[in-house]
Scaffold this motif. Sequence first.
Motif, PDB file in Angstrom:
ATOM      1  N   PRO A 601       0.840  -1.211   0.000  1.00  0.00           N
ATOM      2  CA  PRO A 601       0.000   0.000   0.000  1.00  0.00           C
ATOM      3  C   PRO A 601       0.867   1.250   0.000  1.00  0.00           C
ATOM      4  O   PRO A 601       2.047   1.207   0.353  1.00  0.00           O
ATOM      5  N   PRO A 602       0.286   2.408  -0.369  1.00  0.00           N
ATOM      6  CA  PRO A 602       1.026   3.668  -0.297  1.00  0.00           C
ATOM      7  C   PRO A 602       1.461   3.966   1.135  1.00  0.00           C
ATOM      8  O   PRO A 602       0.963   3.366   2.083  1.00  0.00           O
ATOM      9  N   ALA A 603       2.395   4.926   1.270  1.00  0.00           N
ATOM     10  CA  ALA A 603       2.911   5.256   2.605  1.00  0.00           C
ATOM     11  C   ALA A 603       1.798   5.756   3.519  1.00  0.00           C
ATOM     12  O   ALA A 603       1.847   5.558   4.726  1.00  0.00           O
ATOM     13  N   GLU A 604       0.791   6.421   2.928  1.00  0.00           N
ATOM     14  CA  GLU A 604      -0.266   7.009   3.750  1.00  0.00           C
ATOM     15  C   GLU A 604      -1.624   6.614   3.160  1.00  0.00           C
ATOM     16  O   GLU A 604      -2.244   7.388   2.419  1.00  0.00           O
ATOM     17  N   PRO A 605      -2.097   5.412   3.476  1.00  0.00           N
ATOM     18  CA  PRO A 605      -3.409   5.011   2.933  1.00  0.00           C
ATOM     19  C   PRO A 605      -4.530   5.855   3.539  1.00  0.00           C
ATOM     20  O   PRO A 605      -4.381   6.371   4.647  1.00  0.00           O
TER      21      PRO A 605
END
Length: 755
Positions: A601-605
């Motif tokens: 997942p992205p660093a900041e879901p």
Amino acid sequence: MTTRVRYPIVPPGAGDFRGEAGDEPAGRWRARADGERLIPTHCSFCGVQCGMYLRVGDDGKVFGVEPRNHDINKMRLCPKGVVAYQQLSYADRLVTPLMRASRDAPLRPVSWDAALERVISEIQRIQSEHGRDAFGMLGGASLTTEKTYLVGKFARVALRTRHVDYNGRLCMVSAAAANKKAFGLDRAGNPWADLLETNLIMAAGTNIAECFPVMMQYVWGARDRGAKLVVVDPRETPMARTADEHVRLRPGTDTAFYNGLLHVLVREGLIDQRFIDEHTVGWEAVRDTVARYTPERVGGICGLDPRQIERVAVMWGHSPRCWAAHGRGLEQHIQGVDNCLACINVSLATGQIGRVGAGYETLTGQGNGQGGREHGQKSDMLPGGRDLGNPEHRAHICRVWGIAEADLPQKGTSMMEMVHQMARGEIRGLLGMCNNPFVSLPHHAVVRAGYDALELHAQSDIFLSETAQRADVVLPTTAWAEDEGVTANGEGRVVKHNKACDPPGEARPDWWIMCELARRLGTADKFPFTSAREVFDELRVASRGGNADYYGITYEKIEATGGVFWPCPDLDHPGTPRPFEGGRFYGPEGKAVFNAVEWIPPAEPPDDEYPIRLTTGRTVAHFLSGNQTRRLPGLVEQTPRPWVEVHPSLGFANGDPVRVISRRGAVTYPALVTDTIRADTVFVPYHWSGPIAANNLTIDALDPLSRMPEFKVCAVRVERGTEIDPVPAPPVPPGQQPYEPEIRPLAERRSPTMP
Ligand code: SF4
């Protein structure tokens, strides 16, 4: 079997209606050019590097532009290209060095001698008190290749610091790292003319129509011949609107999508096992990995209908010739390198590379995005595409530079990491050239803290950028048409920019600035250059034998042919338009390497507090940090300010003030309500500065290998705002005049992205 070249390079100028190549245009007419000179050159902006003529009057000033029948653009220019020349005589060009007495004092004009002596005395003080690595340097990928070569050499030989990097770190480095891992060579696989023979184009995270407009001629040409088009993008960009399949995936899920495509290709028996066996290594691990990426699972991760993944895979698998091209949408993620590798795996597994019509490439954003990453201004690189950590590569460059190997610094850190080091006091002085981190880096609060902590900041530019405005010493430099030098466009074609006019006031080329500083630092013998040509001749020798071998390229050869594709190892070598032709790669035993990659997942879901994904990008009227285009009247009037694209389901009306809030900042933009964006995603263009900069919101999480920030996805929430944040005017040097464009509200305008 080698493929015959279908589209030979056209001598530049042949067929121009005002060309001077001695060739009769097809219509047998030619306009007179009395009272003016036509200087053949290329556009200063994007990685297409369109050919153009600059029109120079009797007074020696550039007063206009005409397209050139160059092989790249065939008489076409985009809205930026046709006005680029106006910046040459623009009212707020930097025309003299500026200096401030202390960090809070105003900038005042000074002599070159005073400016350079201040820089030298601070370099010497900082390095003697805190060590050589306490002074750093940041270059740029819009510099000519000669200047980028000198940035790397100046940092390592004159400053002897390991801290040198450049703004391509924000642009192309994820693709570069993936290219090197997979192919052993960091370059596009084909000239763009090959696109005309493809049957399927997959544009991955690239808005070609707005970011590389003239390249669209090749896409339309292929479409006219029946090629299918797949666009993978969370937004319906102008090109996506015309696609056979628009894959509107969630930002930050690309690796899963390409693994899903390959899953279907394997399942359907649509891979090229002979190509895999003869030309690659590492297939089994990739095959086993993609087995877990079923269309149903990938559809859930990406927010797609699994049947679309099946359709795209089958379309790719049944097309005789396929072409994958990607841009920052694929690359600017904490998984940017993996995203590119997952896409490359699809091309390699199906043998869709190295042939006319079968290609793979990254579309370089900056004018010299390709050449700027080849010759040593990157923190881990040496000229010729060599590695700073490789003992043989180090020995070669030390011989060329005439220094002991012990004196060549080791690898440094990346641009964003250097900013953090400034804030911590590990880097106390900085020389910046051709970059504007106050707009272009993510998480602006961190960027300002880093630059505020510097004891000496010197910055060269043609305008007083937002970053130069904060500097202690500002060095006025030449624009692209005021000096000569080469760039490499997105194809890997080396082209030549020619001098059309003198620089204004006391502006000097960056290579001159570096040579002057080197002389005052006692290393004049290593920097004896009196022209860009002399720098290029040393660069040719330094690159010899490396992957990016320029030895056989000369200014004359470029002028005669319209550009030379590297590698070009000998003077009688024609260059290499297709480096992977016949399945030849630059990895172990001449093979390409598969790399198994898992989606993360992205660093900041998104979460309950910040439930929306923010993605950022470009618009056709502006270029990167906007330092040049936010001053050009026609472009400012076309697109005066940023906006936020929101889906109708979010409940806003066109023009409403919408506050976009992330964990790092908040900005209020006018709403552009459109169903061309996903309901769970908002988009903001990033070219503006100060309180309205999109990069107040973005996150500075980095890809672990390329150290590329994750510009393309972070978590935000959107609320109804009160006042739309105003657009700050570009900074103006003391005593000079700004241009004041008429700015009408966005609601009165058609968005470039509206149908
Ligand atoms: S497409 Fe790029 S190189 Fe060509 S005119 Fe436009 S900005 Fe310049």
